[in-house]
Design a protein around this motif. Structure first.
Motif, short mmCIF file in Angstrom:
data_model
loop_
_atom_site.label_atom_id
_atom_site.label_comp_id
_atom_site.label_asym_id
_atom_site.label_seq_id
_atom_site.Cartn_x
_atom_site.Cartn_y
_atom_site.Cartn_z
N ARG A 1 25.94 -9.74 16.51
CA ARG A 1 24.85 -10.71 16.62
C ARG A 1 24.07 -10.50 17.92
O ARG A 1 24.65 -10.17 18.94
CB ARG A 1 25.41 -12.12 16.62
N GLY A 2 22.76 -10.68 17.85
CA GLY A 2 21.99 -10.70 19.08
C GLY A 2 20.70 -9.90 19.04
O GLY A 2 19.65 -10.41 19.39
N ASP B 1 21.16 -16.52 25.24
CA ASP B 1 22.15 -16.73 24.18
C ASP B 1 22.35 -15.48 23.36
O ASP B 1 23.49 -15.09 23.04
CB ASP B 1 21.72 -17.89 23.28
N ASP B 2 21.25 -14.82 22.97
CA ASP B 2 21.38 -13.59 22.19
C ASP B 2 22.07 -12.50 23.00
O ASP B 2 22.87 -11.72 22.46
CB ASP B 2 20.00 -13.11 21.74
N HIS C 1 25.78 -13.29 22.97
CA HIS C 1 26.36 -12.98 21.66
C HIS C 1 26.55 -11.48 21.48
O HIS C 1 27.61 -11.03 21.02
CB HIS C 1 25.46 -13.52 20.54
N ASP D 1 30.13 -9.57 21.16
CA ASP D 1 30.49 -8.85 19.95
C ASP D 1 30.73 -7.38 20.22
O ASP D 1 31.69 -6.78 19.70
CB ASP D 1 29.41 -9.03 18.88
#
Length: 216
Positions: A130-131, A168-169, A172, A176
């Motif tokens: 994610r991101g 936030d991205d 993430h 990950d």
């Protein structure tokens, strides 16, 4: 690297478009089954890539097309590829709508983290990262020789992770990439990114703390 020959698979690459996108073709050397990864652009070049693999197996044939993520530069030839080769298509569930908007292709098989694609007796595992986009997927395989290979899309490159646009991205994607790739695969794992040259996890691992500190 334009060609990587392992015991189970042959991996070929062509760089296309003004964005220098990598298109990969994975051929099971025993069964001849093939997976195309990122039909990014330039259908003639993709057809030449497929033609270059005729000697990699007795009866090579394309059985699927996988996309790493929804960005336009990775799907510009996807509609043409699907028209030429009407095979199942794969991508992360959270990028399916974005891919349809970019190129009018409806992915036939949405993928979640840990889903597996079968290429003859070779298993290709989807890794949700994610991101960079909501549904970005890497694709990992382990050859019977022990060599691990990960097609990382735009989520992991030599020198860092892919572009993110907010904290936030970034968090993430770093979480990950670290947890689902660096903590699970060995240093000899070959990383084949969506643009540019390959690398290994061993070459990149010492820089993880620097990447965290660099931020988004």
């Amino acid at each position: 690297m334009n060609e990587l020959l392992l015991d189970d698979v042959a991996i070929r690459r062509v760089s296309v478009s003004d964005m220098a996108n990598n298109v990969y073709l994975v051929t099971n050397r025993k069964s001849g089954e093939q997976l195309l990864i990122d039909a990014a652009d330039d259908m003639p070049a993709i057809e030449q890539l497929i033609g270059s693999a005729l000697g990699d197996a007795v009866n090579p044939r394309l059985i699927g097309i996988a996309t790493t993520h929804q960005h336009w530069d990775h799907v510009r030839a996807l509609a043409q590829a699907v028209a030429k080769y009407p095979v199942p298509t794969y991508a992360g569930t959270d990028d399916v709508e974005g891919i349809a908007e970019e190129c009018s292709v409806r992915i036939s098989t949405p993928l979640a983290h840990g889903d597996q694609l079968q290429l003859g007796d070779v298993v290709i595992t989807a890794i949700h990262l994610r991101g960079h986009t909501p549904g970005s997927m890497a694709y990992a395989l382990t050859d019977s020789s022990g060599q691990e290979v990960i097609f990382s899309g735009d989520s992991l490159f030599p020198g860092g992770i892919g572009r993110t646009t907010n904290p936030d991205d970034f968090r993430h994607l770093m979480t990950d990439v670290e947890g689902r790739i660096f903590n699970r695969y060995q240093d000899s794992t070959v990383i084949l990114p969506g643009h540019g040259a390959e690398t290994t996890l061993g070459a990149e691992r010492p820089h993880l703390a620097d990447w965290w500190a660099r931020g988004w």
